[in-house]
Design a protein around this motif. Sequence first.
Motif, PDB file in Angstrom:
ATOM      1  N   ALA A  57       0.853  -1.189   0.000  1.00 50.82           N
ATOM      2  CA  ALA A  57       0.000   0.000   0.000  1.00 50.82           C
ATOM      3  C   ALA A  57       0.889   1.239   0.000  1.00 50.82           C
ATOM      4  CB  ALA A  57      -0.922  -0.019   1.202  1.00 50.82           C
ATOM      5  N   PRO A  58       1.604   1.476  -1.090  1.00 53.18           N
ATOM      6  CA  PRO A  58       2.554   2.591  -1.093  1.00 53.18           C
ATOM      7  C   PRO A  58       1.905   3.965  -1.005  1.00 53.18           C
ATOM      8  CG  PRO A  58       2.402   1.606  -3.267  1.00 53.18           C
ATOM      9  CD  PRO A  58       1.615   0.739  -2.338  1.00 53.18           C
ATOM     10  N   HIS A  59       0.633   4.101  -1.349  1.00 57.41           N
ATOM     11  CA  HIS A  59      -0.017   5.414  -1.349  1.00 57.41           C
ATOM     12  C   HIS A  59      -1.055   5.551  -0.246  1.00 57.41           C
ATOM     13  CE1 HIS A  59       2.046   6.186  -5.059  1.00 57.41           C
ATOM     14  NE2 HIS A  59       1.511   5.106  -5.605  1.00 57.41           N
ATOM     15  N   ALA A  60      -1.142   4.593   0.667  1.00 60.11           N
ATOM     16  CA  ALA A  60      -2.115   4.664   1.758  1.00 60.11           C
ATOM     17  C   ALA A  60      -1.688   5.708   2.783  1.00 60.11           C
ATOM     18  CB  ALA A  60      -2.244   3.298   2.425  1.00 60.11           C
ATOM     19  N   GLY A  61      -2.655   6.247   3.497  1.00 59.20           N
ATOM     20  CA  GLY A  61      -2.354   7.261   4.511  1.00 59.20           C
ATOM     21  C   GLY A  61      -1.541   6.707   5.665  1.00 59.20           C
ATOM     22  N   THR A  62      -1.914   5.548   6.171  1.00 58.29           N
ATOM     23  CA  THR A  62      -1.199   4.914   7.282  1.00 58.29           C
ATOM     24  C   THR A  62      -0.538   3.653   6.759  1.00 58.29           C
ATOM     25  OG1 THR A  62      -2.933   5.682   8.763  1.00 58.29           O
ATOM     26  CG2 THR A  62      -1.441   4.013   9.613  1.00 58.29           C
ATOM     27  N   ARG A  63       0.765   3.677   6.730  1.00 54.11           N
ATOM     28  CA  ARG A  63       1.499   2.517   6.235  1.00 54.11           C
ATOM     29  C   ARG A  63       2.846   2.459   6.939  1.00 54.11           C
ATOM     30  NH1 ARG A  63       2.190   6.654   2.637  1.00 54.11           N
ATOM     31  NH2 ARG A  63       4.288   6.933   1.828  1.00 54.11           N
ATOM     32  N   GLY A  64       3.552   1.381   6.740  1.00 51.50           N
ATOM     33  CA  GLY A  64       4.863   1.226   7.353  1.00 51.50           C
ATOM     34  C   GLY A  64       5.765   0.431   6.428  1.00 51.50           C
ATOM     35  N   TYR A  65       7.014   0.285   6.843  1.00 49.72           N
ATOM     36  CA  TYR A  65       7.988  -0.436   6.025  1.00 49.72           C
ATOM     37  C   TYR A  65       8.383  -1.708   6.758  1.00 49.72           C
ATOM     38  CZ  TYR A  65      12.239  -1.521   3.448  1.00 49.72           C
ATOM     39  OH  TYR A  65      13.200  -2.154   2.704  1.00 49.72           O
ATOM     40  N   ASP A  66       8.125  -2.848   6.136  1.00 48.67           N
ATOM     41  CA  ASP A  66       8.535  -4.144   6.674  1.00 48.67           C
ATOM     42  C   ASP A  66       9.938  -4.419   6.160  1.00 48.67           C
ATOM     43  OD1 ASP A  66       9.050  -6.831   7.231  1.00 48.67           O
ATOM     44  OD2 ASP A  66       6.942  -7.387   7.031  1.00 48.67           O
ATOM     45  N   ALA A  67      10.931  -4.280   7.050  1.00 46.87           N
ATOM     46  CA  ALA A  67      12.327  -4.428   6.642  1.00 46.87           C
ATOM     47  C   ALA A  67      12.654  -5.858   6.237  1.00 46.87           C
ATOM     48  CB  ALA A  67      13.254  -3.985   7.770  1.00 46.87           C
ATOM     49  N   GLY A  68      11.995  -6.839   6.839  1.00 51.78           N
ATOM     50  CA  GLY A  68      12.263  -8.238   6.503  1.00 51.78           C
ATOM     51  C   GLY A  68      11.862  -8.576   5.073  1.00 51.78           C
ATOM     52  N   LYS A  69      10.725  -8.061   4.641  1.00 45.91           N
ATOM     53  CA  LYS A  69      10.231  -8.349   3.283  1.00 45.91           C
ATOM     54  C   LYS A  69      10.485  -7.194   2.324  1.00 45.91           C
ATOM     55  CE  LYS A  69       6.823 -11.609   4.844  1.00 45.91           C
ATOM     56  NZ  LYS A  69       5.441 -12.021   4.882  1.00 45.91           N
ATOM     57  N   LYS A  70      11.001  -6.088   2.859  1.00 43.74           N
ATOM     58  CA  LYS A  70      11.305  -4.904   2.049  1.00 43.74           C
ATOM     59  C   LYS A  70      10.077  -4.417   1.272  1.00 43.74           C
ATOM     60  CE  LYS A  70      16.212  -5.833   1.589  1.00 43.74           C
ATOM     61  NZ  LYS A  70      16.526  -7.032   2.256  1.00 43.74           N
ATOM     62  N   VAL A  71       8.987  -4.224   2.019  1.00 45.40           N
ATOM     63  CA  VAL A  71       7.719  -3.816   1.421  1.00 45.40           C
ATOM     64  C   VAL A  71       7.126  -2.662   2.220  1.00 45.40           C
ATOM     65  CG1 VAL A  71       5.359  -4.557   0.931  1.00 45.40           C
ATOM     66  CG2 VAL A  71       7.241  -6.118   0.509  1.00 45.40           C
ATOM     67  N   MET A 105     -11.849 -11.564  14.617  1.00 47.38           N
ATOM     68  CA  MET A 105     -11.256 -10.235  14.636  1.00 47.38           C
ATOM     69  C   MET A 105     -10.512  -9.975  13.336  1.00 47.38           C
ATOM     70  SD  MET A 105      -8.050  -8.822  16.831  1.00 47.38           S
ATOM     71  CE  MET A 105      -6.954  -9.654  15.715  1.00 47.38           C
ATOM     72  N   VAL A 106     -10.562  -8.738  12.892  1.00 45.52           N
ATOM     73  CA  VAL A 106      -9.734  -8.260  11.791  1.00 45.52           C
ATOM     74  C   VAL A 106      -9.104  -6.969  12.271  1.00 45.52           C
ATOM     75  CG1 VAL A 106      -9.693  -7.410   9.424  1.00 45.52           C
ATOM     76  CG2 VAL A 106     -11.238  -9.257  10.035  1.00 45.52           C
ATOM     77  N   LYS A 107      -7.809  -6.852  12.123  1.00 42.90           N
ATOM     78  CA  LYS A 107      -7.095  -5.657  12.577  1.00 42.90           C
ATOM     79  C   LYS A 107      -6.118  -5.241  11.494  1.00 42.90           C
ATOM     80  CE  LYS A 107      -5.401  -2.864  15.798  1.00 42.90           C
ATOM     81  NZ  LYS A 107      -6.083  -1.702  16.210  1.00 42.90           N
ATOM     82  N   LEU A 108      -6.144  -3.976  11.105  1.00 38.07           N
ATOM     83  CA  LEU A 108      -5.186  -3.429  10.154  1.00 38.07           C
ATOM     84  C   LEU A 108      -4.138  -2.633  10.910  1.00 38.07           C
ATOM     85  CD1 LEU A 108      -7.528  -2.112   7.343  1.00 38.07           C
ATOM     86  CD2 LEU A 108      -6.056  -4.096   7.243  1.00 38.07           C
ATOM     87  N   THR A 109      -2.859  -2.866  10.577  1.00 35.86           N
ATOM     88  CA  THR A 109      -1.767  -2.122  11.197  1.00 35.86           C
ATOM     89  C   THR A 109      -0.770  -1.733  10.118  1.00 35.86           C
ATOM     90  OG1 THR A 109      -0.456  -4.106  11.637  1.00 35.86           O
ATOM     91  CG2 THR A 109      -1.978  -3.400  13.370  1.00 35.86           C
ATOM     92  N   PRO A 110       0.079  -0.765  10.393  1.00 35.90           N
ATOM     93  CA  PRO A 110       1.176  -0.487   9.463  1.00 35.90           C
ATOM     94  C   PRO A 110       2.093  -1.714   9.373  1.00 35.90           C
ATOM     95  CG  PRO A 110       0.916   1.311  11.025  1.00 35.90           C
ATOM     96  CD  PRO A 110       0.034   0.205  11.491  1.00 35.90           C
ATOM     97  N   ALA A 111       2.767  -1.863   8.260  1.00 35.97           N
ATOM     98  CA  ALA A 111       3.597  -3.045   8.042  1.00 35.97           C
ATOM     99  C   ALA A 111       4.769  -3.145   8.997  1.00 35.97           C
ATOM    100  CB  ALA A 111       4.113  -3.069   6.599  1.00 35.97           C
ATOM    101  N   ASP A 112       5.183  -2.036   9.604  1.00 43.40           N
ATOM    102  CA  ASP A 112       6.337  -2.099  10.495  1.00 43.40           C
ATOM    103  C   ASP A 112       5.988  -2.580  11.905  1.00 43.40           C
ATOM    104  OD1 ASP A 112       4.930   0.167  11.127  1.00 43.40           O
ATOM    105  OD2 ASP A 112       6.668   1.482  11.226  1.00 43.40           O
ATOM    106  N   ILE A 113       4.722  -2.861  12.189  1.00 41.09           N
ATOM    107  CA  ILE A 113       4.312  -3.417  13.482  1.00 41.09           C
ATOM    108  C   ILE A 113       4.561  -4.922  13.454  1.00 41.09           C
ATOM    109  CG2 ILE A 113       2.368  -3.806  15.053  1.00 41.09           C
ATOM    110  CD1 ILE A 113       3.134  -0.905  14.919  1.00 41.09           C
TER     111      ILE A 113
END
Length: 174
Positions: free
Chosen positions: A116-130, A147-155
């Motif tokens: 989700a490169p253009h999403a408002g809330t996002r993060g960088y997953d260093a392990g997968k480089k995404v 349950m469904v929970k959305l978080t930034p990728a760096d969590i």
Amino acid sequence: MTEIAKKTKRYPSDLTDEEWERMAPLMPKPGRRRLREVDFREVINAVRYLVRSGCGRRMLPTNFGPWQTVYGWFRELARRFLFQTIHDIALMIDGERAGREASPTARVIDSQLVKAPHAGTRGYDAGKKVVGRKRHIAVDTDGRLLMVKLTPADISDVPAPRRSWKRSANAGLG
């Protein structure tokens, strides 16, 4: 003909009588200014039909009533946060029907990374480089969604579900 249709389920997504008996007290009461002219059971049936079939709201079969009415009440019920309660009731009924406890005692949790490169809330997953978000999904042992929970990728995968479970446990889900 309408009496026959009301006594039987027209679609697999329609509420059972047991489900409706538990949900009916949660529905809004008629206002002082105008009488409620809508059958909330049909509104919930329509919403369940839309979710299950994946069709657009304007393609709703006419026996549910005008799509504008269904959509208007859907927005009102969502504003009142009734869909979480309705989901929890349906989950408990289904668990009891399967011969299990009403509240699930075992869970399966998994997450998926979504770009989700253009999403408002996002993060960088260093392990997968995404750059993106993670979807954390929890189900019980029979596959019922809990349950469904959305978080930034760096969590990390560990703390996000734990925080959500603590909140849902306090709300009576586990």
